[in-house]
Design an enzyme around this catalytic site. Structure first.
Site, PDB file in Angstrom:
ATOM      1  N   SER A  35       0.830  -1.212   0.000  1.00 23.97           N
ATOM      2  CA  SER A  35       0.000   0.000   0.000  1.00 23.97           C
ATOM      3  C   SER A  35       0.858   1.252   0.000  1.00 23.97           C
ATOM      4  O   SER A  35       1.694   1.427   0.879  1.00 23.97           O
ATOM      5  CB  SER A  35      -0.859   0.071   1.268  1.00 23.97           C
ATOM      6  OG  SER A  35      -1.724  -1.001   1.328  1.00 23.97           O
ATOM      7  N   HIS A  66      -3.941   0.627  -4.280  1.00 23.06           N
ATOM      8  CA  HIS A  66      -3.236  -0.435  -5.010  1.00 23.06           C
ATOM      9  C   HIS A  66      -3.593  -0.293  -6.486  1.00 23.06           C
ATOM     10  O   HIS A  66      -4.751  -0.452  -6.872  1.00 23.06           O
ATOM     11  CB  HIS A  66      -3.688  -1.811  -4.528  1.00 23.06           C
ATOM     12  CG  HIS A  66      -3.157  -2.190  -3.180  1.00 23.06           C
ATOM     13  ND1 HIS A  66      -2.080  -3.015  -3.020  1.00 23.06           N
ATOM     14  CD2 HIS A  66      -3.552  -1.847  -1.943  1.00 23.06           C
ATOM     15  CE1 HIS A  66      -1.830  -3.170  -1.729  1.00 23.06           C
ATOM     16  NE2 HIS A  66      -2.712  -2.468  -1.047  1.00 23.06           N
ATOM     17  N   HIS A  88      -5.289  -9.759  -1.572  1.00 22.49           N
ATOM     18  CA  HIS A  88      -5.372 -10.065  -0.138  1.00 22.49           C
ATOM     19  C   HIS A  88      -6.477 -11.076   0.119  1.00 22.49           C
ATOM     20  O   HIS A  88      -7.454 -11.136  -0.618  1.00 22.49           O
ATOM     21  CB  HIS A  88      -5.692  -8.790   0.651  1.00 22.49           C
ATOM     22  CG  HIS A  88      -4.735  -7.670   0.413  1.00 22.49           C
ATOM     23  ND1 HIS A  88      -4.852  -6.823  -0.666  1.00 22.49           N
ATOM     24  CD2 HIS A  88      -3.634  -7.273   1.092  1.00 22.49           C
ATOM     25  CE1 HIS A  88      -3.871  -5.939  -0.636  1.00 22.49           C
ATOM     26  NE2 HIS A  88      -3.113  -6.187   0.412  1.00 22.49           N
ATOM     27  N   TYR A  90      -8.702 -10.810   2.339  1.00 25.72           N
ATOM     28  CA  TYR A  90      -9.983 -10.137   2.632  1.00 25.72           C
ATOM     29  C   TYR A  90     -10.742  -9.699   1.387  1.00 25.72           C
ATOM     30  O   TYR A  90     -11.910  -9.325   1.474  1.00 25.72           O
ATOM     31  CB  TYR A  90      -9.765  -8.939   3.574  1.00 25.72           C
ATOM     32  CG  TYR A  90      -8.851  -7.860   3.040  1.00 25.72           C
ATOM     33  CD1 TYR A  90      -9.270  -6.980   2.056  1.00 25.72           C
ATOM     34  CD2 TYR A  90      -7.557  -7.732   3.527  1.00 25.72           C
ATOM     35  CE1 TYR A  90      -8.437  -5.995   1.563  1.00 25.72           C
ATOM     36  CE2 TYR A  90      -6.715  -6.756   3.042  1.00 25.72           C
ATOM     37  CZ  TYR A  90      -7.155  -5.886   2.059  1.00 25.72           C
ATOM     38  OH  TYR A  90      -6.309  -4.926   1.568  1.00 25.72           O
ATOM     39  N   GLU A  91     -10.084  -9.745   0.227  1.00 27.30           N
ATOM     40  CA  GLU A  91     -10.813  -9.426  -1.000  1.00 27.30           C
ATOM     41  C   GLU A  91     -11.748 -10.571  -1.397  1.00 27.30           C
ATOM     42  O   GLU A  91     -12.593 -10.407  -2.272  1.00 27.30           O
ATOM     43  CB  GLU A  91      -9.826  -9.118  -2.128  1.00 27.30           C
ATOM     44  CG  GLU A  91      -9.068  -7.814  -1.884  1.00 27.30           C
ATOM     45  CD  GLU A  91      -7.999  -7.543  -2.923  1.00 27.30           C
ATOM     46  OE1 GLU A  91      -8.344  -7.045  -4.008  1.00 27.30           O
ATOM     47  OE2 GLU A  91      -6.820  -7.826  -2.647  1.00 27.30           O
ATOM     48  N   ALA A 118       2.693  -2.488   4.152  1.00 24.21           N
ATOM     49  CA  ALA A 118       2.434  -1.543   5.233  1.00 24.21           C
ATOM     50  C   ALA A 118       1.976  -2.369   6.415  1.00 24.21           C
ATOM     51  O   ALA A 118       1.177  -3.287   6.250  1.00 24.21           O
ATOM     52  CB  ALA A 118       1.340  -0.577   4.814  1.00 24.21           C
ATOM     53  N   MET A 221      -1.698  -7.695   6.686  1.00 22.51           N
ATOM     54  CA  MET A 221      -2.679  -8.558   6.011  1.00 22.51           C
ATOM     55  C   MET A 221      -2.150  -9.147   4.710  1.00 22.51           C
ATOM     56  O   MET A 221      -2.939  -9.513   3.833  1.00 22.51           O
ATOM     57  CB  MET A 221      -3.957  -7.754   5.717  1.00 22.51           C
ATOM     58  CG  MET A 221      -4.537  -7.047   6.935  1.00 22.51           C
ATOM     59  SD  MET A 221      -5.942  -6.026   6.523  1.00 22.51           S
ATOM     60  CE  MET A 221      -6.149  -5.043   8.011  1.00 22.51           C
ATOM     61  N   SER A 222      -0.829  -9.244   4.579  1.00 16.97           N
ATOM     62  CA  SER A 222      -0.301  -9.704   3.286  1.00 16.97           C
ATOM     63  C   SER A 222       1.028 -10.450   3.443  1.00 16.97           C
ATOM     64  O   SER A 222       1.395 -10.863   4.531  1.00 16.97           O
ATOM     65  CB  SER A 222      -0.101  -8.495   2.361  1.00 16.97           C
ATOM     66  OG  SER A 222       0.971  -7.698   2.820  1.00 16.97           O
ATOM     67  N   ASN A 245       1.724   2.693  11.284  1.00 13.86           N
ATOM     68  CA  ASN A 245       0.971   3.095  12.481  1.00 13.86           C
ATOM     69  C   ASN A 245       1.328   2.145  13.609  1.00 13.86           C
ATOM     70  O   ASN A 245       1.825   1.049  13.359  1.00 13.86           O
ATOM     71  CB  ASN A 245      -0.539   3.046  12.205  1.00 13.86           C
ATOM     72  CG  ASN A 245      -0.957   1.687  11.702  1.00 13.86           C
ATOM     73  OD1 ASN A 245      -0.658   1.309  10.569  1.00 13.86           O
ATOM     74  ND2 ASN A 245      -1.613   0.934  12.554  1.00 13.86           N
ATOM     75  N   HIS A 259      -6.956   3.359   7.342  1.00  8.82           N
ATOM     76  CA  HIS A 259      -6.254   3.140   6.069  1.00  8.82           C
ATOM     77  C   HIS A 259      -5.613   4.425   5.543  1.00  8.82           C
ATOM     78  O   HIS A 259      -4.570   4.385   4.894  1.00  8.82           O
ATOM     79  CB  HIS A 259      -7.233   2.550   5.041  1.00  8.82           C
ATOM     80  CG  HIS A 259      -6.591   2.048   3.785  1.00  8.82           C
ATOM     81  ND1 HIS A 259      -5.535   1.145   3.791  1.00  8.82           N
ATOM     82  CD2 HIS A 259      -6.825   2.328   2.485  1.00  8.82           C
ATOM     83  CE1 HIS A 259      -5.176   0.886   2.541  1.00  8.82           C
ATOM     84  NE2 HIS A 259      -5.936   1.598   1.731  1.00  8.82           N
TER      85      HIS A 259
HETATM   86 CL1  6GU Z   1      -2.414  -1.976  12.702  1.00  6.97          CL
HETATM   87  N1  6GU Z   1      -3.009  -4.070  11.298  1.00  6.97           N
HETATM   88  C1  6GU Z   1      -3.076  -4.772  10.192  1.00  6.97           C
HETATM   89  N2  6GU Z   1      -3.634  -5.988  10.261  1.00  6.97           N
HETATM   90  N3  6GU Z   1      -2.625  -4.351   9.003  1.00  6.97           N
HETATM   91  C2  6GU Z   1      -2.075  -3.144   8.951  1.00  6.97           C
HETATM   92  C3  6GU Z   1      -1.963  -2.346  10.072  1.00  6.97           C
HETATM   93  C4  6GU Z   1      -2.458  -2.860  11.269  1.00  6.97           C
HETATM   94  N4  6GU Z   1      -1.366  -1.210   9.701  1.00  6.97           N
HETATM   95  C5  6GU Z   1      -1.114  -1.300   8.391  1.00  6.97           C
HETATM   96  N5  6GU Z   1      -1.538  -2.476   7.930  1.00  6.97           N
END
Ligand code: 6GU
Length: 287
Positions: A35, A66, A88, A90-91, A118, A221-222, A245, A259
């Site tokens: 991302s 993306h 991903h 989740y898609e 990310a 998530m990847s 973050n 996001h």
């Molecule tokens: Cl805090 N969690 C997840 N699962 N994916 C992220 C994230 C957090 N920050 C960027 N991608």
């Protein structure tokens, strides 16, 4: 019993052949941009670009931030292919489909895969904007039976039970630390363990605490599914997380993962992350 994931050898071969008919050179390096980190592809010379939607039977990306393009080009003499936008869990795709590009990379001739993502920082020493060299992973969906190698094994790609204790190439990690030091990036380049979850909801506080106690330094998530498939078919892997973050770890915190913050941090640190990856690629040796 075995639903056809559409990512078998023949399907991958057909897509690879379609691409090879349209590019001048087989790529040696495959790059997957996370991302907000798609700028890596812009540095390639003699670009040949395909939208995912123009490649027959290629999966389609659905996430904002993306791009959904496959870019072939040359980086300091080295032929590369770069995915701007990945797939991903989740898609809603089967995990075999989101990792299909790795098998296509292999059939194109790719020897080394570089993945970026990310991620949320769980390690309390990490700051937003840190870049984490991934040294190992925790495949949380794997504990629930979600693994891209589930189903009949095709020996043309690799063995039934591939080793994962050496998934992240140690020599490339070492080189990345050296490059970081030469570029003056040691203040923000770290290393650690990446944990993947299915998403798309971010973690609860209790989940973050649990993952941290289990030894994860970052969560996202990847990447992990792609790494498993890339290692299965014998490609070398190097991966980086940009800590966009801090995962929320206590009940007094007012912070919330979102996001937009992820994309904004990607923008701010992306030039340095790209420089690190480019320098690493120019130093890598290939057969
Ligand atoms: Cl805090 N969690 C997840 N699962 N994916 C992220 C994230 C957090 N920050 C960027 N991608």
């Amino acid at each position: 019993m075995f639903p056809d994931s559409g990512s078998g050898y023949e399907e991958c071969k057909a897509i690879a052949s379609w691409l090879l008919e349209r590019v001048p050179k087989r790529p040696l390096v495959g790059i997957v941009c996370g991302s907000g980190l798609g700028g890596l592809a812009d540095g390639l010379k003699d670009q040949v670009t395909f939208s995912y939607s123009d490649i027959p039977n290629f999966p389609q990306s659905t996430v904002h931030g993306h791009a959904g393009k496959l870019v072939f080009g040359i980086l300091k003499g080295k032929p590369c292919v770069c995915m701007q936008g990945r797939f991903h869990l989740y898609e809603g795709y089967p995990v075999q489909k989101i990792t299909q590009p790795m098998r296509i990379f292999k059939l194109l001739g790719v020897e080394t895969v570089i993945l970026t993502n990310a991620a949320g920082g769980l390690n309390q020493d990490f700051k937003v904007g840190d870049v984490m060299i991934i040294k190992d992973h925790i495949n949380m969906p794997g504990f629930a039976g979600i693994n891209p190698l589930t189903g009949p094994n095709d020996d043309r790609f690799g063995v039934r039970f591939p080793c994962m204790s050496d998934a992240y190439d140690r020599e490339l990690q070492h080189m990345a630390h050296e490059v970081a030091s030469e570029l003056g990036y040691t203040d923000f380049v770290r290393e650690g363990v990446y944990c993947v979850l299915g998403g798309p909801s971010f973690e609860t506080i209790a989940e973050c605490r649990m993952l941290h106690r289990l030894g994860a330094d970052a969560v996202g998530m990847s990447t992990v599914h792609e790494v498993i498939v890339a290692r299965h078919c014998g490609m070398r892997v190097f991966a980086l997380s940009l800590i966009t973050n801090k995962a929320v770890m206590d009940y007094d915190s007012q912070e919330k993962a979102n996001h937009e913050e992820v994309l904004q941090t990607g923008k701010e640190r992306s030039k340095q992350l790209e420089k690190l990856v480019c320098t690493l690629i120019t130093r890598m040796e290939h057969d």
